[in-house]
Write a protein that holds these residues in place. Structure first.
Motif, PDB file in Angstrom:
ATOM      1  N   MET A   1       0.840  -1.182   0.000  1.00 28.31           N
ATOM      2  CA  MET A   1       0.000   0.000   0.000  1.00 28.31           C
ATOM      3  C   MET A   1       0.885   1.245   0.000  1.00 28.31           C
ATOM      4  N   LYS A   2       0.569   2.151  -0.878  1.00 26.21           N
ATOM      5  CA  LYS A   2       1.348   3.379  -0.986  1.00 26.21           C
ATOM      6  C   LYS A   2       0.711   4.473  -0.143  1.00 26.21           C
ATOM      7  N   ARG A   3       1.531   5.145   0.650  1.00 20.47           N
ATOM      8  CA  ARG A   3       1.083   6.231   1.519  1.00 20.47           C
ATOM      9  C   ARG A   3       1.474   7.552   0.875  1.00 20.47           C
ATOM     10  N   TYR A   4       0.528   8.493   0.826  1.00 23.58           N
ATOM     11  CA  TYR A   4       0.786   9.816   0.271  1.00 23.58           C
ATOM     12  C   TYR A   4       0.691  10.851   1.378  1.00 23.58           C
ATOM     13  N   GLU A   5       1.677  11.731   1.441  1.00 22.87           N
ATOM     14  CA  GLU A   5       1.691  12.795   2.431  1.00 22.87           C
ATOM     15  C   GLU A   5       0.492  13.720   2.211  1.00 22.87           C
ATOM     16  N   GLY A   6      -0.228  14.004   3.289  1.00 20.90           N
ATOM     17  CA  GLY A   6      -1.378  14.904   3.203  1.00 20.90           C
ATOM     18  C   GLY A   6      -2.656  14.242   2.717  1.00 20.90           C
ATOM     19  N   LEU A   7      -2.620  12.922   2.548  1.00 19.16           N
ATOM     20  CA  LEU A   7      -3.808  12.217   2.078  1.00 19.16           C
ATOM     21  C   LEU A   7      -4.242  11.194   3.128  1.00 19.16           C
ATOM     22  N   GLU A   8      -5.136  11.624   4.006  1.00 21.97           N
ATOM     23  CA  GLU A   8      -5.685  10.722   5.011  1.00 21.97           C
ATOM     24  C   GLU A   8      -6.915  10.002   4.473  1.00 21.97           C
ATOM     25  N   GLY A   9      -7.674  10.716   3.605  1.00 22.16           N
ATOM     26  CA  GLY A   9      -8.912  10.144   3.116  1.00 22.16           C
ATOM     27  C   GLY A   9      -9.252  10.590   1.707  1.00 22.16           C
ATOM     28  N   ILE A  10     -10.108   9.799   1.078  1.00 21.95           N
ATOM     29  CA  ILE A  10     -10.644  10.100  -0.250  1.00 21.95           C
ATOM     30  C   ILE A  10     -12.155  10.063  -0.125  1.00 21.95           C
ATOM     31  N   LEU A  11     -12.814  11.089  -0.656  1.00 17.02           N
ATOM     32  CA  LEU A  11     -14.266  11.169  -0.587  1.00 17.02           C
ATOM     33  C   LEU A  11     -14.870  10.983  -1.973  1.00 17.02           C
ATOM     34  N   LEU A  12     -15.798  10.036  -2.069  1.00 20.44           N
ATOM     35  CA  LEU A  12     -16.554   9.807  -3.293  1.00 20.44           C
ATOM     36  C   LEU A  12     -17.936  10.413  -3.095  1.00 20.44           C
ATOM     37  N   ILE A  13     -18.310  11.376  -3.940  1.00 20.17           N
ATOM     38  CA  ILE A  13     -19.633  11.978  -3.861  1.00 20.17           C
ATOM     39  C   ILE A  13     -20.373  11.624  -5.143  1.00 20.17           C
ATOM     40  N   ASP A  14     -21.291  10.675  -5.019  1.00 20.83           N
ATOM     41  CA  ASP A  14     -22.051  10.201  -6.169  1.00 20.83           C
ATOM     42  C   ASP A  14     -23.329   9.557  -5.640  1.00 20.83           C
ATOM     43  N   ASP A  15     -24.461   9.891  -6.234  1.00 20.38           N
ATOM     44  CA  ASP A  15     -25.736   9.336  -5.776  1.00 20.38           C
ATOM     45  C   ASP A  15     -25.904   7.871  -6.154  1.00 20.38           C
ATOM     46  N   ASP A  16     -25.072   7.362  -7.048  1.00 19.83           N
ATOM     47  CA  ASP A  16     -25.201   5.997  -7.540  1.00 19.83           C
ATOM     48  C   ASP A  16     -24.363   5.038  -6.685  1.00 19.83           C
ATOM     49  N   LEU A  17     -25.026   4.226  -5.878  1.00 17.05           N
ATOM     50  CA  LEU A  17     -24.314   3.316  -4.979  1.00 17.05           C
ATOM     51  C   LEU A  17     -23.404   2.332  -5.710  1.00 17.05           C
ATOM     52  N   PRO A  18     -23.831   1.728  -6.822  1.00 14.75           N
ATOM     53  CA  PRO A  18     -22.917   0.822  -7.538  1.00 14.75           C
ATOM     54  C   PRO A  18     -21.649   1.534  -8.040  1.00 14.75           C
ATOM     55  N   THR A  19     -21.791   2.771  -8.486  1.00 13.02           N
ATOM     56  CA  THR A  19     -20.611   3.522  -8.940  1.00 13.02           C
ATOM     57  C   THR A  19     -19.661   3.764  -7.769  1.00 13.02           C
ATOM     58  N   ASN A  20     -20.208   4.147  -6.623  1.00 18.13           N
ATOM     59  CA  ASN A  20     -19.357   4.339  -5.442  1.00 18.13           C
ATOM     60  C   ASN A  20     -18.645   3.043  -5.066  1.00 18.13           C
ATOM     61  N   PHE A  21     -19.351   1.934  -5.124  1.00 23.71           N
ATOM     62  CA  PHE A  21     -18.757   0.635  -4.810  1.00 23.71           C
ATOM     63  C   PHE A  21     -17.603   0.323  -5.771  1.00 23.71           C
ATOM     64  N   ILE A  22     -17.848   0.492  -7.055  1.00 24.10           N
ATOM     65  CA  ILE A  22     -16.821   0.230  -8.068  1.00 24.10           C
ATOM     66  C   ILE A  22     -15.616   1.152  -7.873  1.00 24.10           C
ATOM     67  N   HIS A  23     -15.870   2.430  -7.653  1.00 23.83           N
ATOM     68  CA  HIS A  23     -14.764   3.381  -7.486  1.00 23.83           C
ATOM     69  C   HIS A  23     -13.956   3.074  -6.222  1.00 23.83           C
ATOM     70  N   LYS A  24     -14.639   2.635  -5.165  1.00 25.25           N
ATOM     71  CA  LYS A  24     -13.908   2.253  -3.951  1.00 25.25           C
ATOM     72  C   LYS A  24     -12.994   1.060  -4.247  1.00 25.25           C
ATOM     73  N   LYS A  25     -13.477   0.095  -5.008  1.00 26.07           N
ATOM     74  CA  LYS A  25     -12.660  -1.067  -5.381  1.00 26.07           C
ATOM     75  C   LYS A  25     -11.482  -0.652  -6.276  1.00 26.07           C
ATOM     76  N   VAL A  26     -11.721   0.301  -7.166  1.00 22.93           N
ATOM     77  CA  VAL A  26     -10.658   0.806  -8.041  1.00 22.93           C
ATOM     78  C   VAL A  26      -9.552   1.448  -7.198  1.00 22.93           C
ATOM     79  N   ILE A  27      -9.943   2.237  -6.201  1.00 27.07           N
ATOM     80  CA  ILE A  27      -8.962   2.891  -5.323  1.00 27.07           C
ATOM     81  C   ILE A  27      -8.188   1.829  -4.538  1.00 27.07           C
ATOM     82  N   GLU A  28      -8.887   0.809  -4.049  1.00 29.27           N
ATOM     83  CA  GLU A  28      -8.207  -0.288  -3.348  1.00 29.27           C
ATOM     84  C   GLU A  28      -7.222  -0.996  -4.276  1.00 29.27           C
ATOM     85  N   LYS A  29      -7.619  -1.204  -5.530  1.00 28.62           N
ATOM     86  CA  LYS A  29      -6.742  -1.865  -6.503  1.00 28.62           C
ATOM     87  C   LYS A  29      -5.505  -1.012  -6.803  1.00 28.62           C
ATOM     88  N   ALA A  30      -5.654   0.307  -6.686  1.00 25.50           N
ATOM     89  CA  ALA A  30      -4.509   1.199  -6.889  1.00 25.50           C
ATOM     90  C   ALA A  30      -3.571   1.177  -5.684  1.00 25.50           C
TER      91      ALA A  30
END
Length: 141
Positions: A1-30
């Protein structure tokens, strides 16, 4: 897992729950070492950023250094979020990177997004791990 200075969290703002789920998995894969929070409404996202509403007594929850913001949402949309965000006290906006996301093919959407100085770029959905990594490498150490 790569740690970035100044990045404690990432916020996904999207009304579509499946899109949020997919994007969270994409971030985990990164392989990003940051808490990922998904929120489906503009008002809740603003409350989260400003420690108000249901987030009033939650200083222990990591706040975002990066926001992926959908444009088209029912009720308040991504443009409404940016209007409200631009009026926030600077202490809530310090070191926040905002990326607008959309499935829209309308070039006007991208043009409007890039007029706002708080938006660093406009991307088409869905996110991909290499896009997340490129953004993080560009804006965080």
């Amino acid at each position: 897992m790569k740690r970035y200075e100044g990045l404690e969290g990432i916020l996904l703002i999207d009304d579509d729950l499946p899109t949020n789920f997919i994007h969270k998995k994409v971030i985990e894969k990164a392989a990003v070492n940051a808490a990922v929070k998904s929120i489906t409404s503009v008002q809740e996202a603003l409350d989260f950023i400003t420690y108000s509403g249901i987030y009033e007594d939650t200083p222990q929850i990591p706040r975002p250094g990066l926001i992926f913001l959908d444009i088209n949402m029912p009720g308040l949309d991504g443009w409404d979020f940016m209007d409200a965000y631009n009026r926030l006290d600077q202490r809530f906006k310090a070191r926040l990177i905002i990326i607008m996301l959309s499935t829209s093919l309308d070039p006007e959407d991208k043009a409007m997004a890039m007029i706002d100085r708080e938006v660093v770029t406009f991307l088409s959905k869905p996110l991909r791990p290499e896009i997340v990594t490129t953004i993080l490498d560009r804006y965080f150490k």
